[in-house]
Design a protein around this motif. Structure first.
Motif, mmCIF file in Angstrom:
data_model
loop_
_atom_site.group_PDB
_atom_site.id
_atom_site.type_symbol
_atom_site.label_atom_id
_atom_site.label_comp_id
_atom_site.label_asym_id
_atom_site.label_seq_id
_atom_site.Cartn_x
_atom_site.Cartn_y
_atom_site.Cartn_z
ATOM 1 N N GLY A 200 0.788 -1.345 -0.151
ATOM 2 C CA GLY A 200 0.081 0.063 0.158
ATOM 3 C C GLY A 200 0.826 1.278 -0.123
ATOM 4 N N GLU B 278 -2.900 -3.492 -7.950
ATOM 5 C CA GLU B 278 -3.879 -2.911 -7.607
ATOM 6 C C GLU B 278 -3.702 -2.060 -6.003
ATOM 7 O OE1 GLU B 278 -6.723 -2.468 -9.132
ATOM 8 O OE2 GLU B 278 -6.158 -3.958 -10.734
ATOM 9 N N GLU C 261 -4.987 0.049 -3.823
ATOM 10 C CA GLU C 261 -5.841 -0.143 -2.770
ATOM 11 C C GLU C 261 -6.255 -1.466 -2.244
ATOM 12 O OE1 GLU C 261 -9.013 3.124 -3.181
ATOM 13 O OE2 GLU C 261 -8.356 2.474 -5.164
ATOM 14 N N ALA D 147 -3.353 -2.776 -0.242
ATOM 15 C CA ALA D 147 -3.211 -2.190 1.105
ATOM 16 C C ALA D 147 -4.367 -2.890 2.089
ATOM 17 C CB ALA D 147 -3.644 -0.648 1.046
ATOM 18 N N TRP E 175 -12.618 -8.554 -6.234
ATOM 19 C CA TRP E 175 -12.049 -7.065 -5.999
ATOM 20 C C TRP E 175 -12.831 -6.296 -7.334
ATOM 21 C CZ3 TRP E 175 -10.751 -3.360 -3.153
ATOM 22 C CH2 TRP E 175 -9.920 -2.120 -3.783
ATOM 23 N N ARG F 2 -14.192 -0.302 -5.634
ATOM 24 C CA ARG F 2 -13.108 -0.287 -4.710
ATOM 25 C C ARG F 2 -13.336 -1.009 -3.651
ATOM 26 N NH1 ARG F 2 -10.844 6.125 -5.313
ATOM 27 N NH2 ARG F 2 -10.371 5.850 -7.592
ATOM 28 N N GLN F 3 -13.856 -2.000 -3.662
ATOM 29 C CA GLN F 3 -14.114 -3.065 -2.235
ATOM 30 C C GLN F 3 -14.114 -4.503 -2.532
ATOM 31 O OE1 GLN F 3 -18.210 -2.125 -1.158
ATOM 32 N NE2 GLN F 3 -18.951 -3.136 -2.912
#
Length: 277
Positions: free
Chosen positions: A38, A79, A81, A84, A158, A163-164
């Motif tokens: 991240g 990716e 995000e 992280a 994903w 973004r989840q």
């Protein structure tokens, strides 16, 4: 059958967390200084993301050991995000696993080496990579003493737009709807595998374990793609003890997406699915 890499922290001790810095000093590695995807930011044309691997091992004086491994491929590392989120999960699981091992070392007799040994490993793999969605598989293994460890697989999606991370089951109207769409085919395919391994006919499904057909709440669902554009196949995974005794191992079935499956996909995900050609 390929043995997966590892199991999840729900089976671990809930003892109070130990100090990661203290562990780092004893092991010669500081968990806080490990690679942190991240912090690297999104992959760019100048910087290509690399696969991530975090591994630590500690042997206790007088017997017993602690092993922890956590990995994901370069495609996931791209990716920022997502990486992280997984890195936070790694840190949390490290602390929980280490706390469980600390408790075992303190409570188990010195000659009970298996009681004083913990292993925890987790590896992410890409099942399918579409424009919006990245379908992921996690292989896991854990050992917290006893006759044998436990292993299995889990699945997540994903969503690059939202973004989840979420469970693939959420892409369908309900678990009951999905079972209605594929249940007969999945159960028949599972019985064929069980019969081959057991060397005898399956009397069922009788409604009782180990001949019953597991429900979706016991099944790990994977959404895959053969064309790289849409999800057009489904994988159904049954871990140890789910579809048979531990000695039989894990079962996995792959079925094509058909019209019955398309009919129960939630509207917001409809464009991501197609019938397998």
């Amino acid at each position: 059958m390929r043995m997966p890499l590892f199991l999840i922290s729900l089976l671990l001790s809930s003892a109070a967390c130990s100090d990661p810095q203290e562990f780092g000093e004893r092991a010669g590695i500081d968990p806080g200084d490990a690679a942190r995807p991240g912090d690297r930011g999104a992959a760019s044309s100048q910087t290509k993301a690399e696969a991530f691997a975090f591994e630590q091992k500690l042997e206790e004086e007088g017997g017993g050991s602690f092993e922890f491994a956590f990995k994901w491929p370069a495609r996931v590392a791209e990716e920022a995000e997502l990486a992280a989120l997984l890195d936070k999960r790694r840190r949390d699981l490290f602390n929980e696993t280490k706390a469980g091992w600390d408790s075992a070392v303190a409570d188990c007799p010195g000659d009970a080496v298996s009681c004083r040994s913990y292993s925890f490993a987790n590896e992410y793999q890409v099942v399918a990579d579409l424009l919006r969605f990245l379908s992921l598989s996690t292989e896991f293994y854990t050992y917290t003493g006893g006759a044998h460890g436990m292993y299995g697989r889990s699945s997540q999606i994903w969503d690059r737009e939202a973004r989840q991370l979420f469970d693939p089951l959420a892409m369908f109207a309900s678990q009951d709807a999905l079972r209605g769409a594929i249940g007969t085919k999945a159960c028949a395919a599972l019985d064929r595998q069980r019969q081959e391994r057991r060397g005898e006919p399956i009397d069922g499904p009788s409604g009782e374990w180990p001949n019953n057909c597991p429900g979706m709440d016991e099944t790990t669902l994977f959404v895959g793609s053969s064309n790289g554009k849409t999800f057009d196949r489904l994988g159904f995974y049954y871990g140890p003890y789910v579809a048979g005794p531990y000695a039989e191992g894990e079962y996995e079935i792959t079925l094509p997406v058909d019209a019955a499956v398309i009919a129960i996909v939630r509207p917001e995900y409809a464009s991501a699915f197609s019938v397998k050609r």
